[in-house]
Design a protein around this motif. Structure first.
Motif, PDB file in Angstrom:
ATOM      1  N   MET A  51       0.815  -1.229   0.000  1.00 24.91           N
ATOM      2  CA  MET A  51       0.000   0.000   0.000  1.00 24.91           C
ATOM      3  C   MET A  51       0.841   1.270   0.000  1.00 24.91           C
ATOM      4  O   MET A  51       0.425   2.294   0.537  1.00 24.91           O
ATOM      5  N   ARG A  52       2.008   1.230  -0.618  1.00 23.32           N
ATOM      6  CA  ARG A  52       2.881   2.413  -0.624  1.00 23.32           C
ATOM      7  C   ARG A  52       2.290   3.566  -1.436  1.00 23.32           C
ATOM      8  O   ARG A  52       2.355   4.721  -1.025  1.00 23.32           O
ATOM      9  N   ARG A  53       1.704   3.247  -2.597  1.00 17.75           N
ATOM     10  CA  ARG A  53       1.093   4.313  -3.402  1.00 17.75           C
ATOM     11  C   ARG A  53      -0.142   4.866  -2.695  1.00 17.75           C
ATOM     12  O   ARG A  53      -0.387   6.072  -2.724  1.00 17.75           O
ATOM     13  N   THR A  54      -0.897   4.002  -2.046  1.00 18.89           N
ATOM     14  CA  THR A  54      -2.049   4.456  -1.258  1.00 18.89           C
ATOM     15  C   THR A  54      -1.581   5.430  -0.187  1.00 18.89           C
ATOM     16  O   THR A  54      -2.184   6.489   0.006  1.00 18.89           O
ATOM     17  N   GLN A  55      -0.496   5.105   0.487  1.00 23.39           N
ATOM     18  CA  GLN A  55       0.024   5.980   1.532  1.00 23.39           C
ATOM     19  C   GLN A  55       0.457   7.326   0.959  1.00 23.39           C
ATOM     20  O   GLN A  55       0.154   8.367   1.535  1.00 23.39           O
ATOM     21  N   LYS A  56       1.145   7.313  -0.176  1.00 23.02           N
ATOM     22  CA  LYS A  56       1.558   8.575  -0.801  1.00 23.02           C
ATOM     23  C   LYS A  56       0.347   9.420  -1.168  1.00 23.02           C
ATOM     24  O   LYS A  56       0.344  10.635  -0.969  1.00 23.02           O
ATOM     25  N   ASN A  57      -0.690   8.775  -1.718  1.00 26.25           N
ATOM     26  CA  ASN A  57      -1.904   9.513  -2.054  1.00 26.25           C
ATOM     27  C   ASN A  57      -2.540  10.135  -0.816  1.00 26.25           C
ATOM     28  O   ASN A  57      -2.956  11.293  -0.829  1.00 26.25           O
ATOM     29  N   ILE A  58      -2.625   9.361   0.257  1.00 23.27           N
ATOM     30  CA  ILE A  58      -3.268   9.833   1.486  1.00 23.27           C
ATOM     31  C   ILE A  58      -2.494  10.984   2.114  1.00 23.27           C
ATOM     32  O   ILE A  58      -3.081  11.881   2.717  1.00 23.27           O
ATOM     33  N   THR A  88     -11.964   9.460   5.889  1.00 22.68           N
ATOM     34  CA  THR A  88     -10.612   9.986   5.848  1.00 22.68           C
ATOM     35  C   THR A  88      -9.678   8.897   6.370  1.00 22.68           C
ATOM     36  O   THR A  88     -10.089   8.026   7.139  1.00 22.68           O
ATOM     37  N   ALA A  89      -8.429   8.971   5.934  1.00 22.87           N
ATOM     38  CA  ALA A  89      -7.495   7.893   6.268  1.00 22.87           C
ATOM     39  C   ALA A  89      -6.140   8.434   6.685  1.00 22.87           C
ATOM     40  O   ALA A  89      -5.756   9.550   6.331  1.00 22.87           O
ATOM     41  N   LYS A  90      -5.453   7.603   7.440  1.00 27.54           N
ATOM     42  CA  LYS A  90      -4.050   7.844   7.778  1.00 27.54           C
ATOM     43  C   LYS A  90      -3.420   6.499   8.077  1.00 27.54           C
ATOM     44  O   LYS A  90      -4.113   5.505   8.303  1.00 27.54           O
ATOM     45  N   PHE A  91      -2.113   6.469   8.055  1.00 29.87           N
ATOM     46  CA  PHE A  91      -1.375   5.251   8.359  1.00 29.87           C
ATOM     47  C   PHE A  91      -0.770   5.356   9.753  1.00 29.87           C
ATOM     48  O   PHE A  91      -0.189   6.380  10.109  1.00 29.87           O
ATOM     49  N   PHE A 107       2.334  -9.827   9.584  1.00 35.81           N
ATOM     50  CA  PHE A 107       2.969  -9.386   8.340  1.00 35.81           C
ATOM     51  C   PHE A 107       2.922  -7.869   8.135  1.00 35.81           C
ATOM     52  O   PHE A 107       3.629  -7.341   7.278  1.00 35.81           O
ATOM     53  N   LEU A 108       2.120  -7.148   8.890  1.00 34.59           N
ATOM     54  CA  LEU A 108       1.939  -5.719   8.599  1.00 34.59           C
ATOM     55  C   LEU A 108       3.169  -4.894   8.951  1.00 34.59           C
ATOM     56  O   LEU A 108       3.939  -5.248   9.839  1.00 34.59           O
ATOM     57  N   SER A 109       3.334  -3.795   8.218  1.00 36.88           N
ATOM     58  CA  SER A 109       4.367  -2.817   8.567  1.00 36.88           C
ATOM     59  C   SER A 109       3.725  -1.509   9.041  1.00 36.88           C
ATOM     60  O   SER A 109       4.364  -0.718   9.723  1.00 36.88           O
ATOM     61  N   ARG A 110       2.462  -1.312   8.674  1.00 38.19           N
ATOM     62  CA  ARG A 110       1.687  -0.150   9.071  1.00 38.19           C
ATOM     63  C   ARG A 110       0.228  -0.576   9.147  1.00 38.19           C
ATOM     64  O   ARG A 110      -0.129  -1.652   8.691  1.00 38.19           O
ATOM     65  N   VAL A 111      -0.592   0.304   9.693  1.00 37.81           N
ATOM     66  CA  VAL A 111      -2.030   0.062   9.756  1.00 37.81           C
ATOM     67  C   VAL A 111      -2.736   1.222   9.081  1.00 37.81           C
ATOM     68  O   VAL A 111      -2.475   2.386   9.406  1.00 37.81           O
ATOM     69  N   LEU A 112      -3.610   0.898   8.143  1.00 35.76           N
ATOM     70  CA  LEU A 112      -4.455   1.913   7.513  1.00 35.76           C
ATOM     71  C   LEU A 112      -5.656   2.123   8.426  1.00 35.76           C
ATOM     72  O   LEU A 112      -6.420   1.198   8.682  1.00 35.76           O
ATOM     73  N   GLU A 113      -5.792   3.345   8.939  1.00 32.31           N
ATOM     74  CA  GLU A 113      -6.912   3.697   9.805  1.00 32.31           C
ATOM     75  C   GLU A 113      -7.874   4.561   9.007  1.00 32.31           C
ATOM     76  O   GLU A 113      -7.476   5.598   8.461  1.00 32.31           O
ATOM     77  N   ILE A 114      -9.135   4.127   8.948  1.00 36.91           N
ATOM     78  CA  ILE A 114     -10.160   4.876   8.217  1.00 36.91           C
ATOM     79  C   ILE A 114     -11.198   5.373   9.211  1.00 36.91           C
ATOM     80  O   ILE A 114     -11.797   4.577   9.946  1.00 36.91           O
TER      81      ILE A 114
END
Length: 123
Positions: A51-58, A88-91, A107-114
């Motif tokens: 989800m790296r591109r998702t993170q950059k977008n957010i 709205t979202a953040k990591f 396996f996660l490196s971050r958590v997407l919080e919505i």
């Protein structure tokens, strides 16, 4: 905000589509219903390994759309129910929610919080 039908869907397997957008370019990434954790205060937590591109977008535009569903749940008229969620979202990279999710999904490196703004049943 998270009604019983949505929570029932999350208890069955199905695909989740997560849509982020920046610079006029939408990006879609998928995960599974079984990876989505609904909090008592109505947020959704999703493990992120990629989800790296998702993170950059957010980082540029924190608005997000999510669709999810299951054919195992009764919809408006027939079997199969789905929702469109906007929010709205953040990591997250630390904290109690991160730690809880890391225990469930090593396996996660971050958590997407919505943070859910609206959740509309579509089917």
């Amino acid at each position: 905000m998270l009604n019983e039908k949505l929570l029932e869907i999350l208890s069955h397997e199905g695909v989740v589509a997560i849509v982020s957008c920046s610079n006029g370019d939408a990006h879609v990434v998928n995960t599974w219903n079984s990876y989505v954790v609904a909090t008592e205060d109505g947020r959704l937590l999703i493990p992120a390994a990629g989800m790296r591109r998702t993170q950059k977008n957010i980082e540029q535009n924190n608005k997000i759309k999510v669709t999810l569903g299951s054919k195992e749940v009764m919809g408006h008229m027939y079997m199969g129910a789905g929702f469109l969620i906007e929010g709205t979202a953040k990591f997250l990279e630390e904290g109690s929610d991160f730690d809880m999710m890391k225990e469930k999904f090593s396996f996660l490196s971050r958590v997407l919080e919505i943070t859910v703004i609206s959740a509309k049943q579509t089917i």
